[in-house]
Design an enzyme around this catalytic site. Structure first.
Site, PDB file in Angstrom:
ATOM      1  N   ARG A 208       0.851  -1.193   0.000  1.00 36.27           N
ATOM      2  CA  ARG A 208       0.000   0.000   0.000  1.00 36.27           C
ATOM      3  C   ARG A 208       0.883   1.238   0.000  1.00 36.27           C
ATOM      4  NH1 ARG A 208      -3.369  -2.698  -1.709  1.00 36.27           N
ATOM      5  NH2 ARG A 208      -5.456  -3.151  -0.958  1.00 36.27           N
ATOM      6  N   GLU A 237      -3.417   7.502  -4.158  1.00 33.82           N
ATOM      7  CA  GLU A 237      -3.875   7.077  -5.494  1.00 33.82           C
ATOM      8  C   GLU A 237      -5.313   7.557  -5.691  1.00 33.82           C
ATOM      9  OE1 GLU A 237      -3.561   2.815  -5.577  1.00 33.82           O
ATOM     10  OE2 GLU A 237      -1.411   2.852  -5.196  1.00 33.82           O
ATOM     11  N   HIS A 254      -0.461   0.228  -9.530  1.00 36.38           N
ATOM     12  CA  HIS A 254      -1.142  -0.681  -8.584  1.00 36.38           C
ATOM     13  C   HIS A 254      -1.724  -1.896  -9.328  1.00 36.38           C
ATOM     14  CE1 HIS A 254      -3.701  -0.890  -4.632  1.00 36.38           C
ATOM     15  NE2 HIS A 254      -3.374  -2.102  -5.072  1.00 36.38           N
TER      16      HIS A 254
HETATM   17  N1  LIG Z   1      -0.137  -4.104  -5.132  1.00 31.56           N
HETATM   18  C1  LIG Z   1      -1.104  -4.985  -5.190  1.00 31.56           C
HETATM   19  O1  LIG Z   1      -1.664  -5.197  -6.247  1.00 31.56           O
HETATM   20  C2  LIG Z   1      -1.486  -5.775  -3.984  1.00 31.56           C
HETATM   21  C3  LIG Z   1      -1.303  -5.271  -2.718  1.00 31.56           C
HETATM   22  N2  LIG Z   1      -1.638  -6.014  -1.618  1.00 31.56           N
HETATM   23  C4  LIG Z   1      -1.404  -5.434  -0.277  1.00 31.56           C
HETATM   24  O2  LIG Z   1      -0.430  -6.246   0.377  1.00 31.56           O
HETATM   25  C5  LIG Z   1      -0.830  -6.412   1.722  1.00 31.56           C
HETATM   26  C6  LIG Z   1      -0.257  -7.726   2.234  1.00 31.56           C
HETATM   27  O3  LIG Z   1      -0.898  -8.810   1.599  1.00 31.56           O
HETATM   28  P1  LIG Z   1      -0.767 -10.299   2.169  1.00 31.56           P
HETATM   29  O4  LIG Z   1       0.658 -10.677   2.295  1.00 31.56           O
HETATM   30  O5  LIG Z   1      -1.598 -11.172   1.330  1.00 31.56           O
HETATM   31  O6  LIG Z   1      -1.405 -10.103   3.601  1.00 31.56           O
HETATM   32  P2  LIG Z   1      -1.272 -11.061   4.839  1.00 31.56           P
HETATM   33  O7  LIG Z   1      -2.281 -10.590   5.811  1.00 31.56           O
HETATM   34  O8  LIG Z   1      -1.287 -12.484   4.403  1.00 31.56           O
HETATM   35  O9  LIG Z   1       0.190 -10.738   5.387  1.00 31.56           O
HETATM   36  C7  LIG Z   1       0.580  -9.491   5.906  1.00 31.56           C
HETATM   37  C8  LIG Z   1       1.641  -9.742   6.948  1.00 31.56           C
HETATM   38  O10 LIG Z   1       2.140  -8.483   7.390  1.00 31.56           O
HETATM   39  C9  LIG Z   1       2.441  -8.627   8.767  1.00 31.56           C
HETATM   40  N3  LIG Z   1       2.593  -7.336   9.419  1.00 31.56           N
HETATM   41  C10 LIG Z   1       1.628  -6.537   9.914  1.00 31.56           C
HETATM   42  N4  LIG Z   1       2.182  -5.425  10.452  1.00 31.56           N
HETATM   43  C11 LIG Z   1       3.515  -5.537  10.281  1.00 31.56           C
HETATM   44  C12 LIG Z   1       4.621  -4.710  10.593  1.00 31.56           C
HETATM   45  N5  LIG Z   1       4.479  -3.536  11.241  1.00 31.56           N
HETATM   46  N6  LIG Z   1       5.865  -5.124  10.240  1.00 31.56           N
HETATM   47  C13 LIG Z   1       6.033  -6.299   9.596  1.00 31.56           C
HETATM   48  N7  LIG Z   1       5.029  -7.143   9.302  1.00 31.56           N
HETATM   49  C14 LIG Z   1       3.782  -6.752   9.624  1.00 31.56           C
HETATM   50  C15 LIG Z   1       1.304  -9.472   9.298  1.00 31.56           C
HETATM   51  O11 LIG Z   1       1.615 -10.088  10.532  1.00 31.56           O
HETATM   52  C16 LIG Z   1       1.101 -10.475   8.181  1.00 31.56           C
HETATM   53  O12 LIG Z   1       1.817 -11.660   8.385  1.00 31.56           O
HETATM   54  C17 LIG Z   1      -2.366  -6.389   1.675  1.00 31.56           C
HETATM   55  O13 LIG Z   1      -2.898  -5.985   2.922  1.00 31.56           O
HETATM   56  C18 LIG Z   1      -2.653  -5.398   0.592  1.00 31.56           C
HETATM   57  O14 LIG Z   1      -2.798  -4.124   1.157  1.00 31.56           O
HETATM   58  C19 LIG Z   1      -2.128  -7.277  -1.739  1.00 31.56           C
HETATM   59  C20 LIG Z   1      -2.330  -7.813  -2.975  1.00 31.56           C
HETATM   60  C21 LIG Z   1      -2.064  -7.088  -4.204  1.00 31.56           C
HETATM   61  O1  LIG Z   2      -5.855  -7.338  -3.449  1.00 27.66           O
HETATM   62  C1  LIG Z   2      -5.430  -6.233  -3.082  1.00 27.66           C
HETATM   63  O2  LIG Z   2      -5.280  -5.911  -1.899  1.00 27.66           O
HETATM   64  C2  LIG Z   2      -5.069  -5.234  -4.099  1.00 27.66           C
HETATM   65  O3  LIG Z   2      -4.303  -4.348  -3.854  1.00 27.66           O
HETATM   66  C3  LIG Z   2      -5.741  -5.360  -5.418  1.00 27.66           C
HETATM   67  O4  LIG Z   2      -4.993  -6.091  -6.314  1.00 27.66           O
HETATM   68  C4  LIG Z   2      -5.999  -3.980  -5.932  1.00 27.66           C
HETATM   69  O5  LIG Z   2      -6.876  -4.023  -6.996  1.00 27.66           O
HETATM   70  P1  LIG Z   2      -8.191  -3.107  -7.024  1.00 27.66           P
HETATM   71  O6  LIG Z   2      -9.087  -3.665  -5.992  1.00 27.66           O
HETATM   72  O7  LIG Z   2      -7.794  -1.707  -6.666  1.00 27.66           O
HETATM   73  O8  LIG Z   2      -8.699  -3.263  -8.409  1.00 27.66           O
END
Ligand SMILES: NC(=O)C1=CN([C@@H]2O[C@H](COP(=O)(O)OP(=O)(O)OC[C@H]3O[C@@H](n4cnc5c(N)ncnc54)[C@H](O)[C@@H]3O)[C@@H](O)[C@H]2O)C=CC1
Ligand SMILES: O=C(O)C(=O)[C@H](O)COP(=O)(O)O
Length: 374
Positions: A208, A237, A254
């Site tokens: 993020r 964004e 993104h």
């Molecule tokens: N750019 C993109 O298209 C995407 C972005 N994301 C973002 O990535 C984030 C992470 O996704 P996942 O790994 O699937 O989530 P997840 O919930 O599986 O893992 C996140 C990890 O971060 C850890 N965490 C929380 N606070 C922390 C800190 N201060 N320092 C270090 N670790 C900490 C948690 O304990 C957890 O293990 C999502 O919340 C979402 O915002 C996710 C998918 C796509």
């Molecule tokens: O899964 C997430 O978390 C993401 O960041 C998504 O991939 C973002 O895609 P949109 O929901 O903004 O289309």
């Protein structure tokens, strides 16, 4: 049942049309009036699901977000109002893992780096962070994980403090955006953290935008020792700090999680949660919903070394395509949303079935599918 769904969610018609009257709307423009009659609301990350949006939604019973991140949803509000909420944990973790590895392969070529032996610090070792770590290990990188919440909860993996992870050759961020509490991630990379980094280091943000202080980062990039940045996400964004873009190695709007499989899995997980909520089995299987990829089979005649792996990875997905589209196509905030809405098809490495006599375990560890000889 009235179902309102973001227009950028795939598979909504085949999965939800049988359950009621479906209306598709642009997610960023959803208003209190447009969701007033909804029983079911299906969103992506661009819709703030809060008091304001739901102020007229008297019948709303189910909210689904086809995303991993949930920082756009006021879950406490939904709980107070007895509205069931489902997100899609892990749906696009492979896509994020492949985005990061493609970026590393590009930077390795650009700066003549040998990934094998380089260190990678993964900040946040959940679904996406682990997907990155597994692929980096398969490329011979030395990986350290930083995840204080998991460490404190007794996760058996080995963890290092943030300050230690920040010393890695590559530091990749995979945390949720949180603004409060002992593990808050807002501006985790701030001026103080930036001051310990040196210009040889690669920093990647595919979680993020607000996890990095973008103004502090710009100040750093304008100085004598800029960092090598890969940025998929941005503060505010779609109205981002455009001055940062020329100071990145790779910049994208993104889309790290935007593989076709990842987006489709997001909707499918919401469909499963919805079926569970209404007490019906999910009738539709996922696999037949995926179209056939343009390139699905390839025979390898040699052991897949680093160079061949890079070529294979980039046959399926090359992050430079998205970087070029963004650099040339982004001027206004509307362009950010347009580039995301019209994102060209991208498949995951598993869509490519490799016929290989040698190195099969290595290819499988990276996530390619293995073909069996006819
Ligand atoms: N750019 C993109 O298209 C995407 C972005 N994301 C973002 O990535 C984030 C992470 O996704 P996942 O790994 O699937 O989530 P997840 O919930 O599986 O893992 C996140 C990890 O971060 C850890 N965490 C929380 N606070 C922390 C800190 N201060 N320092 C270090 N670790 C900490 C948690 O304990 C957890 O293990 C999502 O919340 C979402 O915002 C996710 C998918 C796509
Ligand atoms: O899964 C997430 O978390 C993401 O960041 C998504 O991939 C973002 O895609 P949109 O929901 O903004 O289309």
């Amino acid at each position: 049942m009235k179902i309102i769904a973001d227009e950028n969610m795939p598979l909504v018609e085949p999965l939800f049309a049988d359950f009621g009257e479906l209306t598709r709307l642009p997610g960023r423009q959803l208003s209190p009036a447009s969701v007033a009659e909804a029983d079911v609301l299906l969103v992506r990350s661009v819709t703030q699901v809060d008091e304001r949006l739901l102020s007229q939604a008297a019948h709303l019973k189910f909210v689904g977000s086809a995303t991993i991140g949930t920082d756009h949803v006021d879950q406490a509000l939904l709980a107070r109002r007895g509205i069931r909420f489902a997100s899609a944990p892990g749906c696009n973790k492979i896509s994020v893992g492949e985005y990061v590895i493609s970026a590393l392969l590009v930077l390795a070529e650009r700066h003549q780096l040998h990934l094998s032996g380089m260190t990678l610090g993964v900040i946040g070792a959940g679904n996406t962070g682990t997907a990155v770590a597994e692929r980096a290990l398969a490329l011979g990188m030395q990986v350290c994980l930083c995840d204080p919440p998991l460490a404190d909860a007794g996760d058996p993996r080995e963890f290092v403090p943030y300050e230690v992870a920040l010393c890695s050759d590559v530091v990749s961020f995979h945390v949720p955006l949180t603004r409060e509490g002992p593990y808050a991630t807002w501006h985790l990379l701030d001026e103080a953290a930036l001051s310990v980094l040196d210009g040889e280091q690669i920093l990647i943000n595919a979680c993020r935008g607000d996890v990095w202080d973008n103004q502090a980062l710009l100040a750093r990039q304008l100085g004598a020792d800029p960092l090598r940045l890969v940025m998929d996400v941005w503060e505010q964004e779609p109205d981002l700090l455009t001055a940062l873009i020329p100071h990145t190695e790779l910049a994208t709007p993104h889309i790290a999680g935007y593989s076709l499989e990842g987006k489709m899995r997001g909707t499918y997980q919401i469909y499963q949660a919805f079926c569970d909520w209404i007490g019906q089995p999910a009738q539709q299987p996922f696999a037949p919903l995926l179209p056939k990829p343009a390139l699905d089979r390839l025979a390898l005649q040699q052991l897949p070394d680093q160079d061949l792996l890079k070529r294979l990875v980039h046959l399926v997905y090359d992050v430079r395509r998205d970087d070029a589209l963004f650099r040339h196509g982004f001027t206004t905030p509307a362009d950010f949303d347009r580039l995301r809405k019209h994102y060209p098809e991208r498949r995951e490495w598993s869509s490519l079935h490799l016929l290989a006599a040698e190195g099969r375990e290595h290819l499988a560890a990276l996530g390619f599918s293995l073909a069996t000889p006819a």
